[in-house]
Design a protein around this motif. Structure first.
Motif, short mmCIF file in Angstrom:
data_model
loop_
_atom_site.label_atom_id
_atom_site.label_comp_id
_atom_site.label_asym_id
_atom_site.label_seq_id
_atom_site.Cartn_x
_atom_site.Cartn_y
_atom_site.Cartn_z
N LEU A 231 -58.20 -55.54 -22.75
CA LEU A 231 -57.06 -54.77 -22.26
C LEU A 231 -55.79 -55.14 -23.03
O LEU A 231 -55.00 -54.26 -23.40
CB LEU A 231 -56.86 -55.03 -20.76
N ALA A 232 -55.60 -56.43 -23.29
CA ALA A 232 -54.41 -56.88 -24.02
C ALA A 232 -54.43 -56.35 -25.45
O ALA A 232 -53.41 -55.85 -25.96
CB ALA A 232 -54.33 -58.40 -24.02
N VAL A 233 -55.57 -56.44 -26.12
CA VAL A 233 -55.67 -55.97 -27.49
C VAL A 233 -55.48 -54.46 -27.56
O VAL A 233 -54.80 -53.94 -28.47
CB VAL A 233 -57.02 -56.39 -28.11
N ALA A 234 -56.03 -53.74 -26.59
CA ALA A 234 -55.84 -52.29 -26.56
C ALA A 234 -54.36 -51.94 -26.36
O ALA A 234 -53.84 -51.01 -26.99
CB ALA A 234 -56.69 -51.67 -25.44
N SER A 235 -53.69 -52.68 -25.50
CA SER A 235 -52.27 -52.43 -25.27
C SER A 235 -51.44 -52.75 -26.50
O SER A 235 -50.51 -52.02 -26.86
CB SER A 235 -51.78 -53.25 -24.07
N LEU A 236 -51.80 -53.84 -27.18
CA LEU A 236 -51.13 -54.15 -28.45
C LEU A 236 -51.39 -53.05 -29.46
O LEU A 236 -50.52 -52.72 -30.29
CB LEU A 236 -51.62 -55.50 -28.98
N GLY A 237 -52.58 -52.46 -29.40
CA GLY A 237 -52.89 -51.34 -30.28
C GLY A 237 -51.98 -50.15 -30.06
O GLY A 237 -51.57 -49.46 -31.01
N LEU A 238 -51.62 -49.89 -28.79
CA LEU A 238 -50.71 -48.79 -28.49
C LEU A 238 -49.32 -49.06 -29.06
O LEU A 238 -48.66 -48.17 -29.59
CB LEU A 238 -50.62 -48.57 -26.98
N VAL A 239 -48.88 -50.31 -28.95
CA VAL A 239 -47.59 -50.69 -29.53
C VAL A 239 -47.63 -50.55 -31.05
O VAL A 239 -46.72 -49.99 -31.68
CB VAL A 239 -47.21 -52.13 -29.13
N GLY A 240 -48.73 -51.02 -31.65
CA GLY A 240 -48.88 -50.91 -33.10
C GLY A 240 -48.96 -49.47 -33.57
O GLY A 240 -48.44 -49.13 -34.64
N LEU A 241 -49.61 -48.61 -32.77
CA LEU A 241 -49.69 -47.19 -33.12
C LEU A 241 -48.31 -46.58 -33.21
O LEU A 241 -48.02 -45.79 -34.13
CB LEU A 241 -50.53 -46.45 -32.07
N HIS A 242 -47.43 -46.94 -32.28
CA HIS A 242 -46.07 -46.39 -32.34
C HIS A 242 -45.30 -46.94 -33.54
O HIS A 242 -44.52 -46.21 -34.16
CB HIS A 242 -45.31 -46.72 -31.05
N VAL A 243 -45.53 -48.20 -33.88
CA VAL A 243 -44.88 -48.77 -35.07
C VAL A 243 -45.28 -47.97 -36.31
O VAL A 243 -44.44 -47.61 -37.15
CB VAL A 243 -45.25 -50.25 -35.23
N LEU B 9 -46.91 -58.38 -37.42
CA LEU B 9 -46.71 -59.23 -36.24
C LEU B 9 -47.58 -58.76 -35.08
O LEU B 9 -48.17 -59.58 -34.36
CB LEU B 9 -45.23 -59.20 -35.84
N VAL B 10 -47.69 -57.46 -34.89
CA VAL B 10 -48.53 -56.93 -33.81
C VAL B 10 -50.00 -57.24 -34.08
O VAL B 10 -50.74 -57.67 -33.17
CB VAL B 10 -48.31 -55.41 -33.65
N VAL B 11 -50.45 -57.05 -35.31
CA VAL B 11 -51.84 -57.34 -35.67
C VAL B 11 -52.14 -58.83 -35.50
O VAL B 11 -53.20 -59.21 -34.98
CB VAL B 11 -52.13 -56.89 -37.12
N ALA B 12 -51.21 -59.68 -35.90
CA ALA B 12 -51.41 -61.13 -35.74
C ALA B 12 -51.52 -61.51 -34.27
O ALA B 12 -52.35 -62.36 -33.90
CB ALA B 12 -50.24 -61.88 -36.40
N ALA B 13 -50.72 -60.88 -33.42
CA ALA B 13 -50.79 -61.16 -31.98
C ALA B 13 -52.13 -60.72 -31.42
O ALA B 13 -52.74 -61.43 -30.60
CB ALA B 13 -49.65 -60.45 -31.26
N ALA B 14 -52.64 -59.54 -31.84
CA ALA B 14 -53.93 -59.06 -31.35
C ALA B 14 -55.06 -59.98 -31.81
O ALA B 14 -56.02 -60.23 -31.06
CB ALA B 14 -54.16 -57.64 -31.84
N TRP B 15 -54.97 -60.48 -33.05
CA TRP B 15 -56.00 -61.39 -33.55
C TRP B 15 -55.96 -62.73 -32.81
O TRP B 15 -57.00 -63.30 -32.48
CB TRP B 15 -55.77 -61.62 -35.05
N ALA C 190 -50.10 -65.94 -22.48
CA ALA C 190 -49.04 -65.40 -21.62
C ALA C 190 -47.77 -65.14 -22.45
O ALA C 190 -47.12 -64.11 -22.29
CB ALA C 190 -48.74 -66.36 -20.48
N ALA C 191 -47.43 -66.09 -23.32
CA ALA C 191 -46.23 -65.93 -24.14
C ALA C 191 -46.35 -64.71 -25.05
O ALA C 191 -45.41 -63.92 -25.21
CB ALA C 191 -45.98 -67.19 -24.97
N LEU C 192 -47.53 -64.52 -25.67
CA LEU C 192 -47.73 -63.38 -26.56
C LEU C 192 -47.61 -62.05 -25.81
O LEU C 192 -46.94 -61.12 -26.28
CB LEU C 192 -49.11 -63.47 -27.22
N THR C 193 -48.25 -61.96 -24.66
CA THR C 193 -48.22 -60.69 -23.93
C THR C 193 -46.83 -60.40 -23.39
O THR C 193 -46.39 -59.25 -23.38
CB THR C 193 -49.24 -60.69 -22.79
N LEU C 194 -46.12 -61.41 -22.94
CA LEU C 194 -44.77 -61.19 -22.44
C LEU C 194 -43.83 -60.77 -23.57
O LEU C 194 -43.02 -59.84 -23.41
CB LEU C 194 -44.24 -62.45 -21.75
N LEU C 195 -43.94 -61.43 -24.72
CA LEU C 195 -43.07 -61.12 -25.84
C LEU C 195 -43.33 -59.72 -26.40
O LEU C 195 -42.40 -58.91 -26.56
CB LEU C 195 -43.25 -62.16 -26.94
#
Length: 428
Positions: A26-38, A65-71, A82-87
């Protein structure tokens, strides 16, 4: 006390691993949505007049940065997760503000649709981060150590908000949103719709009112704020050019409320006026308000097209000006994160400090106006420094009890007398 057996522990471990796997997906998918907008914002659907190449440095950095967080997310401990998802949840929400703004102001278009996906992904990430902090909080140590640890975390968050999170939010929003529509004209005279092109290929649109006294003034920025000043100038026979700066209204380009690269718009405006047969190229002036005054200072420092400029409410555009205005330490503390964040989101470097440009303006006449209480009284020091550094001819006026760019409403008669008198001397 009965010891837990491996057979009893195994289901608990399997359940925890299953929860972590679901949470990670779920977290990686959500990061994917953020990365898609970037990707969409920077490369697939850049603003009119811009190309993906204009966004390469900042866009690729954000995406990395988004890809690194997802990895990293499935590979780090709970506190780091927690820090990654909040940031990145915070960033996803901030990145989605653009979509909400333009939908409310006009209608959604372009990358606004992936902006809403970023907004949704951001909220999901924030939820995951909060849930992770709650589920993994330690309760097996002493109450004293527990509250000390939580107090330190809270103190860190309190410091992080004004020094990083808020500056990053301001930088993103002010480089992705601007006035979306063209205002209704109330200029005191009939105007002509005009357009011209900047040196970097952007088409800017505006209004032009022909001169009756032979002199023409650019009122800047935008077609909304300067209308009252335009009516004052028109009453005294001046021609006036107003136009939407880059990224605003009907003009092409990326918004940047700080005005980085905005001097190109003014150079293009002056060149356009010089090309008109009904404009005297030796009698062109400018009046700029707030960031418009700052951009006008840059433009006048590198062009002899302007014979006289009025800068009202100028103070600074980046950390370079903050350091000039309040010193190294206070400058870094007050605006240290905004400048690098703005550079990241615009792939543009900040302009030189205003003070370093002032001495280059002469022999163009300069008139510096600021409010006694403008921006909490912070306009006084920079404008006095501008005046001291400027060559002749020059003037300065502190508007008594004035707020930011409110001279024309605080002291209307005196404002008109001083500004019109200045242009009359220098342009007529």
């Amino acid at each position: 006390m009965t010891e837990a057996t491996p057979q009893a522990i195994a289901p608990t471990v399997r359940s925890a691993l299953a929860r972590l796997a679901t949470e990670s997906r779920l977290a990686v998918a959500s990061l994917g949505l953020v990365g898609l907008h970037v990707i969409d914002d920077n490369f697939l659907q850049p603003e009119p007049g811009r190309s993906p190449a204009d966004h390469l440095p900042g866009g690729l950095t954000q995406l990395a940065l988004v890809v690194a967080a997802a990895w990293a997310y499935p590979r780090v401990r709970a506190g780091a997760r927690a820090a990654l998802t909040l940031l990145f949840g915070f960033f996803g929400v901030v990145a989605g503000i653009e979509a909400v703004y333009y939908t409310v102001a006009d209608s959604p278009s372009g990358d606004d649709f992936t902006g809403f996906l970023s907004l949704a992904g951001g909220f999901v990430l924030l939820g995951i981060g909060i849930r992770t902090l709650w589920r993994t909080r330690r309760t097996d140590d002493s109450r004293r150590r527990r509250y000390l640890r939580r107090g330190l975390v809270l103190a860190g968050v309190v410091v992080l908000i004004p020094t990083f999170l808020m500056p990053v939010s301001i930088a993103y929003v002010l480089t992705h949103t601007a006035r979306a529509v063209v205002p209704t004209p109330n200029l005191g005279a009939t105007h002509e719709d005009v357009s011209f092109t900047t040196s970097d290929g952007l088409r800017l649109e505006g209004w032009f009112i022909p001169s009756r006294n032979g002199a023409t003034v650019i009122a800047f920025p935008g077609r909304s704020g300067p209308q009252k000043h335009t009516r004052m100038l028109v009453k005294h026979g001046y021609g006036v050019l107003l136009f939407d700066r880059r990224g605003e209204g009907a003009s092409e380009g990326d918004p940047n409320i700080f005005g980085w690269a905005g001097d190109r718009d003014l150079h293009a405006a002056a060149k356009y006026l010089q090309s008109r047969p009904d404009v005297d190229p030796d009698r062109i002036g400018g009046i700029g308000f707030s960031v418009g005054g700052e951009m006008l200072i840059h433009a006048a420092a590198h062009s002899d097209a302007f014979k006289a400029i009025v800068s009202e409410g100028a103070s600074g555009q980046s950390i370079r000006d903050d350091i000039e205005n309040v010193g190294l330490v206070d400058g870094i503390l007050s605006g240290g994160a905004i400048t690098p964040a703005t550079a990241l989101f615009t792939s543009t470097l900040p302009p030189p400090s205003l003070k370093s440009e002032i001495a280059k303006i002469a022999p163009t006449a300069a008139f510096f106006i600021y409010g006694e209480h403008g921006q909490g009284g912070t306009e006084t020091k920079p404008n006095r420094a501008f005046y001291a550094a400027a060559g002749e001819p020059k003037q300065i006026w502190e508007v008594p009890n004035g707020q930011h760019i409110a001279g024309i409403t605080t002291e209307p008669a005196e404002y008109e007398r001083r500004v019109i008198g200045f242009f009359d001397r220098e342009l007529r």
